[in-house]
Write a protein that holds these residues in place. Structure first.
Motif, PDB file in Angstrom:
ATOM      1  N   ASP B 244       0.814  -1.217   0.000  1.00 38.30           N
ATOM      2  CA  ASP B 244       0.000   0.000   0.000  1.00 38.30           C
ATOM      3  C   ASP B 244       0.844   1.261   0.000  1.00 38.30           C
ATOM      4  O   ASP B 244       0.317   2.366   0.048  1.00 38.30           O
ATOM      5  CB  ASP B 244      -0.944   0.004   1.207  1.00 38.30           C
ATOM      6  N   GLY B 245       2.161   1.086  -0.018  1.00 41.55           N
ATOM      7  CA  GLY B 245       3.017   2.265  -0.056  1.00 41.55           C
ATOM      8  C   GLY B 245       3.163   2.975   1.269  1.00 41.55           C
ATOM      9  O   GLY B 245       3.818   4.003   1.353  1.00 41.55           O
ATOM     10  N   VAL B 246       2.559   2.448   2.308  1.00 37.68           N
ATOM     11  CA  VAL B 246       2.679   3.080   3.627  1.00 37.68           C
ATOM     12  C   VAL B 246       3.985   2.609   4.271  1.00 37.68           C
ATOM     13  O   VAL B 246       4.191   1.407   4.426  1.00 37.68           O
ATOM     14  CB  VAL B 246       1.483   2.710   4.528  1.00 37.68           C
ATOM     15  N   PRO B 247       4.884   3.543   4.611  1.00 36.15           N
ATOM     16  CA  PRO B 247       6.219   3.130   5.024  1.00 36.15           C
ATOM     17  C   PRO B 247       6.322   2.638   6.464  1.00 36.15           C
ATOM     18  O   PRO B 247       7.373   2.170   6.869  1.00 36.15           O
ATOM     19  CB  PRO B 247       7.046   4.401   4.825  1.00 36.15           C
ATOM     20  N   THR B 248       5.287   2.743   7.243  1.00 31.46           N
ATOM     21  CA  THR B 248       5.388   2.333   8.638  1.00 31.46           C
ATOM     22  C   THR B 248       5.084   0.843   8.798  1.00 31.46           C
ATOM     23  O   THR B 248       4.536   0.202   7.915  1.00 31.46           O
ATOM     24  CB  THR B 248       4.405   3.136   9.503  1.00 31.46           C
TER      25      THR B 248
END
Lengths: 201, 263
Positions: B244-248
């Motif tokens: 999802d491209g969320v870096p966390t």
């Protein structure tokens, strides 16, 4: 950003369009400067074909990070290996697409080697970019490269099944102009693909 | 026989838009018929391919190319702006805990992480890659065409699957002669579909963490940023990250281990 979606964006141009909007540099001139080691040629080549190469990699690897790695490796290899490119004999885009396909194959090889080490891994389905898929990506690039308004007209005619009259109304453009753009686009595409096919064979 | 129509008139015929006179000519002229067929073929090729979305790579890819080539002589160097932008992103690495990575800081972290990642297959692909310095941390590639890690094991952790506590391999911190440290993972954590595995070092309060990058196989050698104290972040964690491209951190850990000093 698909061709069809772009038609609806009147104001804020998406990033893909920004890249594609740049008029394609004269291929022979660009190839000559690239071969001579002019580093601005690498940047121009990147602006011209990075979306093509990144899309090829994305569709083959189905992983954004791996596709970025392949795109990076392709341009690095191309620049370091520019002595192996003869601007009098081949076209630069075909040459760098060839490099990209080898990098994609390398990435898939590395993946399958690593997968085999994992005893727990079951049914490892290896994605690969088929010739058909690669063709489709290159065709999309060629249609992009027609520039506006031709790429818009072509995608309306070919992919949305719009009649010439409907395109004329939708773009508020004289019918004769729509037809003329379509004819010239078809001539450009045919010529481009005959060059490609001749080099491939 | 009248003279052949212009090419554009033949293209018009293929598009269903030709004149009756030209159509009659083409019916009786094999040369022109072949031309029209070629235009029809070209049209069929375009239509048959279907609309394809071309996806431009993010800006960090061009930056990474410049960084990588800046090691070569007479090639495009990394501009000072590029380098300082990457350096500027470094401080966000340590502070990014789970859930805190939003906005520009998270994007910077991702950019910094991606910018210095090197594909493993690059070892085989470019023998010249040996010793190339990548990114702002002075991170260098491990080995050359034959990847091998020289150094001292300073900490180890047995890894276990969180689901059933079954052994799942090992993690080692190897200190190289130049003082840089590498986390070497050997695990049988199963690969995932429609997601990817990512390796993290987490502190004992499970608040601070750093991503060392994606895990793409059973063996990985992941650079630990210089100055980063593994003793303060001893938990080795492998998570399943959605695409999802969320870096966390997703919060979905599958494998863990705690590093202990090598006796």
């Amino acid at each position: 950003m698909s061709l069809a979606v772009r038609l609806d964006t009147d104001g804020g141009e998406p990033m893909v369009a920004d890249l594609a909007v740049d008029p394609a540099p004269d291929p022979r001139e660009l190839a000559r400067r690239f071969s001579a080691g002019d580093d601005t040629a690498l940047e121009e080549l990147y602006r011209d074909v990075s979306a093509l190469i990144h899309t090829l990699a994305l569709r083959a690897l189905r992983n954004a990070a791996d596709a970025e790695d392949v795109t990076q490796a392709t341009f690095v290899s191309a620049w370091r290996g520019r002595d192996g490119f003869d601007p009098d004999r081949g076209d630069l885009r075909g040459w760098i697409v060839g490099i990209a396909k080898r990098r994609i194959a390398d990435a898939l090889d590395a993946r399958s080697r690593e997968s085999r080490r994992l005893a727990a891994v079951k049914d490892v389905a290896e994605p690969a970019v088929s010739d058909r898929e690669a063709d489709a990506v290159e065709i999309a690039y060629d249609i992009e490269a027609l520039g506006d308004p031709r790429r818009t007209i072509v995608s309306l005619a070919f992919y949305e099944g719009a009649t010439h009259q409907q395109i004329s109304e939708r773009l508020d453009m004289p019918l004769g102009t729509v037809k003329s753009h379509l004819r010239r686009s078809l001539m450009t595409l045919r010529e481009r693909w005959e060059v490609n096919d001749a080099q491939a064979s | 026989m009248p003279r052949h129509p212009e090419e554009e008139a033949l293209a018009a015929l293929a598009l269903g838009d030709g004149t009756p006179d030209d159509a009659v000519h083409v019916d009786g002229c094999s040369t022109c018929r072949a031309e029209v067929d070629a235009y029809v073929d070209a049209m069929a090729r375009a239509v048959g391919a279907g609309p394809v979305t071309l996806v431009a790579p993010p800006a960090r890819v061009w930056e990474a190319i410049q960084d990588e080539l800046s090691e070569d002589q007479g090639s495009p160097g990394a501009s000072p702006q590029t380098v300082s932008a990457t350096v500027g992103a470094a401080p966000t690495l340590e502070g990014s805990g789970s859930g805190s990575g939003s906005g520009a800081g998270a994007a910077d972290e991702l950019a910094a992480r991606r910018a210095r990642r090197m594909p493993r297959w690059a070892f085989a692909a470019t023998a010249a890659a040996a010793g190339v310095v990548v990114g702002a941390f002075g991170v260098s590639l491990l080995g050359g065409a034959e990847p091998g890690l020289q150094g001292t094991v300073v900490a180890t952790a047995p890894l276990a699957a969180l689901a059933d506590d079954a052994p799942a391999g090992t993690a080692e911190v190897v200190q190289r002669e130049d003082g840089t440290e590498v986390l070497v993972i050997d695990t049988d954590t199963a690969s995932v579909t429609d997601a990817y595995l990512e390796v993290w070092l987490i502190d004992t309060s499970v608040e601070g963490m750093i991503s060392l990058g994606p895990l793409t196989g059973g063996h990985a050698e992941l650079e630990i940023p210089a100055g980063f104290d593994v003793a303060s972040f001893p938990i080795v964690d492998i998570s399943v990250e959605p695409l999802d491209g969320v870096p966390t951190h997703s919060g979905d850990s599958v494998t863990r281990g705690v590093l202990g000093a090598q006796a």
